[in-house]
Design a protein around this motif. Structure first.
Motif, PDB file in Angstrom:
ATOM      1  N   LEU A 180       6.189   4.904 -13.684  1.00 41.07           N
ATOM      2  CA  LEU A 180       6.850   3.739 -13.097  1.00 41.07           C
ATOM      3  C   LEU A 180       7.308   3.956 -11.666  1.00 41.07           C
ATOM      4  O   LEU A 180       7.896   3.059 -11.068  1.00 41.07           O
ATOM      5  CB  LEU A 180       8.045   3.329 -13.968  1.00 41.07           C
ATOM      6  CG  LEU A 180       7.701   2.838 -15.377  1.00 41.07           C
ATOM      7  CD1 LEU A 180       8.958   2.410 -16.109  1.00 41.07           C
ATOM      8  CD2 LEU A 180       6.698   1.696 -15.333  1.00 41.07           C
ATOM      9  N   SER A 181       7.066   5.148 -11.113  1.00 40.71           N
ATOM     10  CA  SER A 181       7.487   5.386  -9.735  1.00 40.71           C
ATOM     11  C   SER A 181       6.341   5.883  -8.867  1.00 40.71           C
ATOM     12  O   SER A 181       6.573   6.469  -7.812  1.00 40.71           O
ATOM     13  CB  SER A 181       8.637   6.411  -9.707  1.00 40.71           C
ATOM     14  OG  SER A 181       8.211   7.646 -10.250  1.00 40.71           O
ATOM     15  N   ARG A 217       5.134   1.782  -7.083  1.00 43.91           N
ATOM     16  CA  ARG A 217       5.482   0.673  -7.960  1.00 43.91           C
ATOM     17  C   ARG A 217       6.829   0.983  -8.600  1.00 43.91           C
ATOM     18  O   ARG A 217       7.275   2.136  -8.636  1.00 43.91           O
ATOM     19  CB  ARG A 217       4.431   0.507  -9.049  1.00 43.91           C
ATOM     20  CG  ARG A 217       4.168   1.786  -9.816  1.00 43.91           C
ATOM     21  CD  ARG A 217       3.071   1.680 -10.821  1.00 43.91           C
ATOM     22  NE  ARG A 217       3.471   0.875 -11.967  1.00 43.91           N
ATOM     23  CZ  ARG A 217       2.734   0.753 -13.069  1.00 43.91           C
ATOM     24  NH1 ARG A 217       1.580   1.391 -13.156  1.00 43.91           N
ATOM     25  NH2 ARG A 217       3.143   0.008 -14.068  1.00 43.91           N
ATOM     26  N   GLY A 218       7.504  -0.034  -9.119  1.00 45.00           N
ATOM     27  CA  GLY A 218       8.785   0.207  -9.766  1.00 45.00           C
ATOM     28  C   GLY A 218       9.556  -1.089  -9.961  1.00 45.00           C
ATOM     29  O   GLY A 218       9.077  -2.178  -9.631  1.00 45.00           O
ATOM     30  N   LEU A 219      10.746  -0.954 -10.492  1.00 44.10           N
ATOM     31  CA  LEU A 219      11.623  -2.118 -10.646  1.00 44.10           C
ATOM     32  C   LEU A 219      12.173  -2.520  -9.284  1.00 44.10           C
ATOM     33  O   LEU A 219      12.319  -1.679  -8.388  1.00 44.10           O
ATOM     34  CB  LEU A 219      12.762  -1.792 -11.609  1.00 44.10           C
ATOM     35  CG  LEU A 219      12.346  -1.480 -13.055  1.00 44.10           C
ATOM     36  CD1 LEU A 219      13.555  -1.059 -13.880  1.00 44.10           C
ATOM     37  CD2 LEU A 219      11.649  -2.680 -13.694  1.00 44.10           C
ATOM     38  N   PRO A 220      12.469  -3.793  -9.087  1.00 45.62           N
ATOM     39  CA  PRO A 220      12.946  -4.248  -7.777  1.00 45.62           C
ATOM     40  C   PRO A 220      14.179  -3.485  -7.329  1.00 45.62           C
ATOM     41  O   PRO A 220      15.104  -3.267  -8.122  1.00 45.62           O
ATOM     42  CB  PRO A 220      13.268  -5.730  -8.011  1.00 45.62           C
ATOM     43  CG  PRO A 220      12.437  -6.130  -9.189  1.00 45.62           C
ATOM     44  CD  PRO A 220      12.366  -4.910 -10.054  1.00 45.62           C
ATOM     45  N   GLN A 265      11.244  -4.492  -1.440  1.00 45.91           N
ATOM     46  CA  GLN A 265      10.148  -5.036  -2.239  1.00 45.91           C
ATOM     47  C   GLN A 265       9.105  -5.648  -1.318  1.00 45.91           C
ATOM     48  O   GLN A 265       9.422  -6.460  -0.447  1.00 45.91           O
ATOM     49  CB  GLN A 265      10.678  -6.088  -3.211  1.00 45.91           C
ATOM     50  CG  GLN A 265       9.595  -6.820  -3.989  1.00 45.91           C
ATOM     51  CD  GLN A 265      10.167  -7.858  -4.938  1.00 45.91           C
ATOM     52  OE1 GLN A 265      11.277  -7.694  -5.441  1.00 45.91           O
ATOM     53  NE2 GLN A 265       9.416  -8.927  -5.183  1.00 45.91           N
ATOM     54  N   TRP A 270       4.237  -6.843  -8.712  1.00 42.20           N
ATOM     55  CA  TRP A 270       3.178  -5.983  -9.253  1.00 42.20           C
ATOM     56  C   TRP A 270       2.696  -6.553 -10.586  1.00 42.20           C
ATOM     57  O   TRP A 270       1.700  -7.242 -10.658  1.00 42.20           O
ATOM     58  CB  TRP A 270       3.697  -4.550  -9.403  1.00 42.20           C
ATOM     59  CG  TRP A 270       2.734  -3.593 -10.035  1.00 42.20           C
ATOM     60  CD1 TRP A 270       2.784  -3.101 -11.314  1.00 42.20           C
ATOM     61  CD2 TRP A 270       1.575  -3.008  -9.447  1.00 42.20           C
ATOM     62  NE1 TRP A 270       1.733  -2.246 -11.551  1.00 42.20           N
ATOM     63  CE2 TRP A 270       0.976  -2.173 -10.423  1.00 42.20           C
ATOM     64  CE3 TRP A 270       0.983  -3.097  -8.193  1.00 42.20           C
ATOM     65  CZ2 TRP A 270      -0.185  -1.435 -10.189  1.00 42.20           C
ATOM     66  CZ3 TRP A 270      -0.180  -2.366  -7.948  1.00 42.20           C
ATOM     67  CH2 TRP A 270      -0.750  -1.549  -8.934  1.00 42.20           C
ATOM     68  N   ASP A 284       4.465  -7.725 -14.723  1.00 38.59           N
ATOM     69  CA  ASP A 284       5.660  -7.819 -15.576  1.00 38.59           C
ATOM     70  C   ASP A 284       6.906  -7.844 -14.689  1.00 38.59           C
ATOM     71  O   ASP A 284       7.007  -8.672 -13.801  1.00 38.59           O
ATOM     72  CB  ASP A 284       5.692  -6.670 -16.585  1.00 38.59           C
ATOM     73  CG  ASP A 284       4.493  -6.686 -17.515  1.00 38.59           C
ATOM     74  OD1 ASP A 284       4.031  -7.794 -17.872  1.00 38.59           O
ATOM     75  OD2 ASP A 284       3.996  -5.602 -17.889  1.00 38.59           O
ATOM     76  N   ASP A 285       7.832  -6.904 -14.914  1.00 35.75           N
ATOM     77  CA  ASP A 285       9.063  -6.879 -14.125  1.00 35.75           C
ATOM     78  C   ASP A 285       8.952  -5.989 -12.889  1.00 35.75           C
ATOM     79  O   ASP A 285       9.909  -5.859 -12.121  1.00 35.75           O
ATOM     80  CB  ASP A 285      10.232  -6.379 -14.985  1.00 35.75           C
ATOM     81  CG  ASP A 285      10.556  -7.331 -16.124  1.00 35.75           C
ATOM     82  OD1 ASP A 285      10.298  -8.540 -15.964  1.00 35.75           O
ATOM     83  OD2 ASP A 285      11.044  -6.863 -17.171  1.00 35.75           O
ATOM     84  N   GLU A 286       7.823  -5.352 -12.701  1.00 31.88           N
ATOM     85  CA  GLU A 286       7.666  -4.400 -11.609  1.00 31.88           C
ATOM     86  C   GLU A 286       7.214  -5.069 -10.310  1.00 31.88           C
ATOM     87  O   GLU A 286       6.657  -6.170 -10.315  1.00 31.88           O
ATOM     88  CB  GLU A 286       6.656  -3.317 -11.986  1.00 31.88           C
ATOM     89  CG  GLU A 286       7.100  -2.414 -13.112  1.00 31.88           C
ATOM     90  CD  GLU A 286       6.067  -1.355 -13.378  1.00 31.88           C
ATOM     91  OE1 GLU A 286       5.918  -0.454 -12.536  1.00 31.88           O
ATOM     92  OE2 GLU A 286       5.389  -1.418 -14.426  1.00 31.88           O
ATOM     93  N   GLU A 343      17.789  -2.810  -5.685  1.00 32.01           N
ATOM     94  CA  GLU A 343      18.990  -3.646  -5.660  1.00 32.01           C
ATOM     95  C   GLU A 343      20.179  -2.790  -5.274  1.00 32.01           C
ATOM     96  O   GLU A 343      20.057  -1.573  -5.098  1.00 32.01           O
ATOM     97  CB  GLU A 343      19.213  -4.293  -7.027  1.00 32.01           C
ATOM     98  CG  GLU A 343      19.392  -3.290  -8.145  1.00 32.01           C
ATOM     99  CD  GLU A 343      19.529  -3.942  -9.505  1.00 32.01           C
ATOM    100  OE1 GLU A 343      20.260  -3.378 -10.356  1.00 32.01           O
ATOM    101  OE2 GLU A 343      18.902  -5.001  -9.747  1.00 32.01           O
TER     102      GLU A 343
END
Length: 334
Positions: A94-95, A251-254, A288, A292, A294-296, A256
């Motif tokens: 995920l990173s 790639r990864g979660l937004p 961001q 990408w 889903d949530d990524e 924040e």
């Protein structure tokens, strides 16, 4: 994982490698393959008149520009891992754009794991290494002392030394033979029709990080000017000296506001900065770029470091922001 390669005179290498190739079928990393629980795979040595190819690697299938677009999970797919046992679906990191992990259970019930990293570093050393070739590319193999894991690397670039690593953990099985089998299938795939990331508009997967910032902005912040790929999705300017800049795509979660990060605005783009935890000058700014899956999202980041300067958020983050502003203006639009 890092891999190693002999750093000796070429004539000495040729004779040593000829002996390694002759012994390879017998040793197979010190284990009798006939007693292993996975499907046996023979990896023939190729290139360099039957030995290991030397000199620059000019294979168009494995250039950094091509490899940064490859989906690493395709190199350890269920089809590939199915030759070793009962596979699970591979799991992307995920990173990172270049890393994936796959698992399988062999016929004897033993679990094995293969972690692939596209763009891994390959360093020079002569300790505990087996060098061969696969499909014309150098292959570097190192078995860990515990006998349960092995690193098999395919070199695709010499300056800097980079390639594709296959890190295998196999308690009770032959980790090195497993790594060679997976690596052989991977190289064959790369020379045929490898799985790639979708070529969508604006994606960072196809961007060379070493050309992502304006030269003038870089020269102002890191005047030494030297750059090097650290992976195929990240680049360092003035590595090993001060000051330095790193640009990375992943790639990864937004991103924040969390864990000490501060939201800032760079030319209308919401970015997040965070200073280092030590006493030296360090600041990371990330933002961001585009969605990408889903949530990524796709994330770009700039890191400024200078261990000759004292910690100063305004100064270090100001320099990082100057480069980040340049990167934002040059990246392809989503």
């Amino acid at each position: 994982m890092h891999f190693v390669l002999f750093n000796a005179r070429r004539r000495r290498i040729a004779s040593v490698l000829a002996l390694v190739a002759a012994l390879g079928a017998v040793s197979a990393c010190g284990q009798n393959l006939g007693k292993a629980n996975f499907a046996r795979t023979t990896v023939a040595a190729e290139g360099g008149s039957g030995g290991v190819p030397d000199g620059d690697i000019n294979d168009p299938a494995v250039t950094p520009a091509v490899l940064r677009t490859i989906d690493p999970c395709g190199l350890v797919s269920k089809e590939v891992m199915g030759g070793l046992g009962t596979p699970e679906d591979p799991t992307a990191n995920l990173s990172s754009f270049g890393t994936c992990r796959a698992k399988a259970v062999d016929a004897g019930g033993k679990a094995l794991t293969v972690r692939v990293e596209i763009g891994a570093s390959i360093y020079s050393s002569a300790n505990g290494v087996t060098v061969s070739a696969v499909d014309g590319l150098p292959q570097i193999e190192r078995k860990d002392k515990d006998g349960k894991s092995c690193d098999v690397g395919i070199m695709t670039l010499r300056k800097p030394e980079r390639g594709i690593s296959f890190s295998v953990t196999y308690d009770g099985g032959d980790a090195c033979a497993t790594g060679r089998a997976v690596a052989a299938k991977a190289v064959k795939s790369l020379h045929a029709s490898p799985a790639k990331y979708p070529a969508v508009a604006g994606t960072l997967t196809a961007v060379d990080p070493c050309t992502a910032a304006d030269t003038a902005a870089l020269n102002e912040v890191v005047p030494h000017g030297a750059s090097t790929l650290t992976t195929f999705h990240s680049c360092d300017w003035t590595p090993g000296s001060n000051p330095r800049i790193s640009i990375n795509f992943r790639r990864g979660l937004p991103p924040e506001e969390r864990d000490g990060t501060k939201k800032i605005d760079i030319d209308g783009v919401s970015a997040y900065q965070k200073i280092g935890s030590g006493s030296d000058a360090e600041c990371k700014i990330e933002w961001q770029h585009k969605p990408w899956a889903d949530d990524e999202v796709e994330i770009a980041s700039v890191i400024y470091k200078n261990y000759d300067e004292k910690k100063d958020e305004a100064a270090s983050c100001g320099k990082a922001a100057k480069v980040a502003k340049s990167v934002i203006s040059k990246l392809p639009k989503p």
